[in-house]
Scaffold this motif. Structure first.
Motif, PDB file in Angstrom:
ATOM      1  N   THR A 208       0.840  -1.207   0.000  1.00  0.00           N
ATOM      2  CA  THR A 208       0.000   0.000   0.000  1.00  0.00           C
ATOM      3  C   THR A 208       0.869   1.249   0.000  1.00  0.00           C
ATOM      4  O   THR A 208       0.575   2.239  -0.691  1.00  0.00           O
ATOM      5  N   LEU A 246      -7.692   0.630  -1.255  1.00  0.00           N
ATOM      6  CA  LEU A 246      -7.134   0.965   0.057  1.00  0.00           C
ATOM      7  C   LEU A 246      -6.345   2.269  -0.003  1.00  0.00           C
ATOM      8  O   LEU A 246      -6.474   3.126   0.887  1.00  0.00           O
ATOM      9  N   TYR A 249      -8.780   5.228  -0.483  1.00  0.00           N
ATOM     10  CA  TYR A 249      -9.652   5.498   0.659  1.00  0.00           C
ATOM     11  C   TYR A 249      -8.901   5.983   1.896  1.00  0.00           C
ATOM     12  O   TYR A 249      -9.539   6.406   2.872  1.00  0.00           O
ATOM     13  N   THR A 250      -7.559   5.934   1.898  1.00  0.00           N
ATOM     14  CA  THR A 250      -6.797   6.274   3.115  1.00  0.00           C
ATOM     15  C   THR A 250      -5.671   7.264   2.834  1.00  0.00           C
ATOM     16  O   THR A 250      -4.531   7.036   3.238  1.00  0.00           O
ATOM     17  N   GLU A 253      -4.333   8.338   6.312  1.00  0.00           N
ATOM     18  CA  GLU A 253      -4.331   7.340   7.365  1.00  0.00           C
ATOM     19  C   GLU A 253      -2.909   7.166   7.909  1.00  0.00           C
ATOM     20  O   GLU A 253      -2.007   6.711   7.199  1.00  0.00           O
ATOM     21  N   ILE A 315      -7.385  -2.713   9.303  1.00  0.00           N
ATOM     22  CA  ILE A 315      -6.809  -1.569   8.595  1.00  0.00           C
ATOM     23  C   ILE A 315      -6.731  -1.833   7.099  1.00  0.00           C
ATOM     24  O   ILE A 315      -6.947  -0.929   6.281  1.00  0.00           O
ATOM     25  N   HIS A 321     -12.881   1.865   5.571  1.00  0.00           N
ATOM     26  CA  HIS A 321     -12.424   3.252   5.439  1.00  0.00           C
ATOM     27  C   HIS A 321     -13.393   4.129   4.637  1.00  0.00           C
ATOM     28  O   HIS A 321     -13.064   5.276   4.320  1.00  0.00           O
ATOM     29  N   THR A 326     -14.769   9.679   0.683  1.00  0.00           N
ATOM     30  CA  THR A 326     -14.283   8.622  -0.206  1.00  0.00           C
ATOM     31  C   THR A 326     -14.495   9.031  -1.663  1.00  0.00           C
ATOM     32  O   THR A 326     -15.561   9.524  -2.026  1.00  0.00           O
TER      33      THR A 326
END
Length: 398
Positions: A208, A246, A249-250, A253, A315, A321, A326
């Motif tokens: 990621t 992922l 959306y983050t 994060e 996570i 998330h 989004t």
């Protein structure tokens, strides 16, 4: 004596015709049956993908076997001709499933299916987009590369698509679907097809992080490639679909930082083709354990099971998330996917709906995992205009 020779030749012709009909019909049947029957092994799943996406040819072979069996039967062949007719007719029915199940999907999205296109590129091929390879990061001694596909038409501040490959988070490589990259470039998008670290596992954070690093690199180098840094979409397949979701959306994060300097990793849209979205659900509900050890794949990727690696599962699941920020999401999934069940897309679609996130979810009832491998197949013929409309709405326009 002459009559005996004629009779012998007639028997030989009858027998040969019956056997040939049986071979054609049996071959078509043994390949096409996996369009509708779950595969018991990984190799037969691969056959199922090919059979589903090139089913028309199997239908032709089945019809040929059935037709030859009628001729053999008329000449006196009984057993082989009857078996060949049954197998050929069955193969033809199985081979028709992809088309018959795609037509309602195509109509629902105002897409006209093309037999000419299906027959293997009789239409114009995507323009030969110029491409180049660059290193976007060196992490822990490993160079991460990306391939750049530039549109043939020159323009300033073009939208970009960053493509993330699949491979169970442990295999695959950039540009594994080159026709799609060239086609996207031909539509006016600058395409960056990227690598990410596949080993050592567990690599859910590092993979990621590398996707986010690639986003940052594209934004830093936007001027060099004529890209508008404010118009970027992520597109991923399978494991790459998961990573695309992922990363999209983050962007902020703290548990999932980029692997290089990248202050801004936000994107304007994301596309997932048959990517997993709820890893806990996927662990306990593998699509087809005979084809792939889904729980084992997740354990290697995340470093444990949902009990021993609960934080990682939480996570790393894109579905956890989803919120009002989004980005718009396009989900495409096959109804007969034996690696990642379509329930992943259904669950994520429900969550996006609840959060009022712009999204579109399309299911192809016949389709296997990797249905877009045939660039001219029925599923791909629907995917191309749907994908183009989505990207133009959320990325190409300002």
């Amino acid at each position: 004596m002459y009559n005996l020779r004629i009779a012998a030749r007639s028997r030989m012709l009858r027998t040969g015709l019956g056997i040939f009909a049986l071979v054609c019909s049996a071959t078509a049947f043994l390949l096409s049956v996996w369009i509708v029957v779950p595969a018991p092994t990984y190799r037969l799943w691969q056959v199922a993908v090919g059979a589903s996406e090139w089913s028309l040819w199997l239908g032709v072979l089945g019809l040929a076997g059935a037709g030859l069996s009628v001729a053999a039967f008329a000449r006196g062949s009984r057993g082989p001709a009857l078996v060949a007719f049954g197998l050929g007719l069955s193969a033809t029915v199985f081979a028709a499933v992809p088309l018959t199940q795609t037509r309602p999907v195509a109509r629902a999205h105002n897409v006209r299916l093309s037999l000419r296109q299906y027959l293997g590129g009789l239409r114009a091929q995507p323009a030969a987009a110029s491409s180049q390879t660059a290193t976007f990061a060196t992490v822990e001694g490993q160079s991460l590369l990306l391939d750049v596909f530039l549109p043939t038409a020159q323009a300033a501040a073009r939208p970009a698509v960053i493509v993330v490959h699949g491979g169970s988070w442990s295999g695959g490589d950039k540009t594994d679907f080159p026709q799609w990259d060239r086609w996207l470039a031909d539509q006016g998008f600058v395409v960056f097809d990227i690598q990410y670290r596949l080993a050592p596992q567990p690599n859910w954070r590092s993979a990621t992080a590398d996707v986010k690093c690639a986003i940052g690199w594209v934004k830093r180098n936007a001027a060099q490639f004529g890209v508008d840094a404010g118009r970027i979409a992520l597109l991923g397949r399978s494991a790459g679909g998961h990573l695309a979701l992922l990363a999209a959306y983050t962007p902020r994060e703290p548990a999932l930082p980029p692997s290089c300097e990248a202050p801004d990793t936000g994107v304007q849209a994301v596309v997932s083709l048959y990517g997993p979205a709820d890893l806990v659900w996927g662990y306990y509900n593998p699509a087809n354990p005979d084809v792939i050890d889904g729980p084992g794949t997740l354990r290697r990727f995340l470093g444990g099971d949902p009990r021993t690696a609960a934080e990682a599962f939480a996570i790393a699941s894109p579905i956890n998330h989803v919120n009002a920020d989004t980005p718009p999401t396009l989900l495409l999934h096959g109804g007969r996917d034996q690696l990642v069940g379509q329930r992943h897309a259904e669950l994520l679609s429900e969550r996006l709906q609840t959060a009022d996130v712009p999204h579109q979810t399309i299911f192809f009832p016949y389709a296997q995992h990797g249905f877009d491998y045939n660039f001219y197949g029925w599923g791909s013929q629907v995917t191309k205009p749907v994908l183009l409309r989505f990207l133009r709405q959320h990325v190409a326009q300002r």
